[in-house]
Enzyme design. Structure first.
Site, PDB file in Angstrom:
ATOM      1  N   SER A   1      28.838 -11.348  -7.946  1.00  0.00           N
ATOM      2  CA  SER A   1      29.736 -11.506  -9.082  1.00  0.00           C
ATOM      3  C   SER A   1      31.183 -11.200  -8.666  1.00  0.00           C
ATOM      4  CB  SER A   1      29.270 -10.624 -10.243  1.00  0.00           C
ATOM      5  OG  SER A   1      29.913 -10.963 -11.437  1.00  0.00           O
TER       6      SER A   1
ATOM      7  N   ASP B   1      23.963 -19.184 -15.917  1.00  0.00           N
ATOM      8  CA  ASP B   1      25.046 -18.228 -15.725  1.00  0.00           C
ATOM      9  C   ASP B   1      26.382 -18.898 -16.045  1.00  0.00           C
ATOM     10  OD1 ASP B   1      26.830 -16.290 -14.849  1.00  0.00           O
ATOM     11  OD2 ASP B   1      26.108 -16.275 -12.774  1.00  0.00           O
TER      12      ASP B   1
ATOM     13  N   HIS C   1      22.693 -14.439 -14.906  1.00  0.00           N
ATOM     14  CA  HIS C   1      23.641 -13.670 -14.109  1.00  0.00           C
ATOM     15  C   HIS C   1      23.065 -12.299 -13.750  1.00  0.00           C
ATOM     16  CE1 HIS C   1      27.699 -12.753 -12.683  1.00  0.00           C
ATOM     17  NE2 HIS C   1      27.564 -11.556 -13.233  1.00  0.00           N
TER      18      HIS C   1
END
Length: 302
Positions: A149, A241, A271
């Site tokens: 991320s 996501d 995610h």
């Protein structure tokens, strides 16, 4: 199509109530990690590095090693939360599967330390590791940079910095898990998965407001930079996501730039699934597949 175990988890998550707050998010994520992720696998080495410029945990399935590459891991959390406590289990799993030393880094978080504190920290620790500090107890022949991320942003930015101004040893590979790569571009997945898939639009806005990036700066939106000459990459995205499409775009950009790239997508997953392996058991082979590809990529360097 959403996976049954993913849907089961999402059904248990209450709707957002009120504006987010950094301290509360950090505490809840620390508590949640022990519930939704798998236990840390046993390793021969698990110790903090006392001389590192940032709090850094060394994880290794071996107690002693010959010189070789080291994986430096930048955790996700929107630049606002996350750290050694939330990512330790996944990082230990990486050390076990890759048979590489993994350095899990605690960098400065926003809003206390806004942009560019995190990316400055990432470059600093990467250069320190490249120098082969004695505390590691082995020579360093190359860096593998990785992150999930927001940590994906830091990975790319650091790889660019070390490409343009090389460190003592080269970056030999990069591993990106559901990476954030572009604050400027507009992607269909941002709209399609804005609500109901763990990472919401409101959360993304909160993280950006806290971090205060200059979105046109390549160190905030590395997709806007030159990707040529970056190290070989393994990129893993999640099919449900909001960041999916910018992860796809990064992989495609690397390939267009001539960078050897292996791309995977965890169809039907959300995610941060690598931190949810207990709650989403089907995530285990998704992550294992990417790690296997990275191990093959690094090959005989270990």
């Amino acid at each position: 199509m959403i996976r049954p175990d993913v849907q089961a988890l999402l059904d248990q998550i209450p709707p957002e109530s009120g504006p987010p707050e950094a301290t509360a998010i950090r505490e809840s994520m620390r508590m949640l990690a022990a519930v939704v992720d798998l236990p840390e696998p046993p390793l021969a080495t698990a110790r903090m590095l006392e001389t590192a410029p940032l709090p850094t945990l060394l994880l290794d399935r071996r107690e002693h090693r010959d010189p070789g590459p080291v994986l430096v891991w930048f955790h996700g959390g929107g630049f606002v939360f996350g750290g050694i406590d939330t990512h330790r289990s996944m990082a230990a799993d990486m050390a076990q599967r890759l048979d590489l030393p993994v350095l899990l880094v605690d960098y400065r978080l926003a809003p206390e330390a806004p942009y560019p504190a995190a990316v400055d920290d990432a470059e600093e620790i990467a250069r320190w590791v490249a120098g082969g500090p004695a505390e590691l107890g082995r020579g360093v022949t190359g860096l593998v940079l990785g992150g999930d991320s927001a940590g994906g942003t830091m990975t790319i930015v650091t790889a660019m910095a070390l490409r343009d101004r090389p460190a003592d040893v080269p970056v030999v590979a990069q591993l990106l898990l559901w990476p954030a790569t572009d604050l400027i571009g507009k992607y269909a997945s941002q709209r399609e998965f804005a609500e109901g898939y763990l990472l919401t639009e409101a959360s993304r806005v909160f993280y950006q407001d806290s971090y205060q990036p200059v979105i046109t700066d390549v160190r905030a939106s590395p997709m806007q930079g030159d990707l040529a000459g970056l190290p070989p990459a393994v990129v893993l995205t999640a099919g449900l996501d909001p960041l999916r499409d910018e992860g796809r775009a990064y992989a495609a950009g690397l390939i267009t730039a001539g960078v050897p790239t292996t791309f995977f997508e965890a169809v039907g997953n959300i995610h941060a699934f690598g931190l949810l392996r207990k709650a989403i058991p089907s995530s285990v082979p998704d992550l294992a597949q990417a790690l296997s590809a990275l191990r093959a990529m690094v090959g005989g360097l270990a």
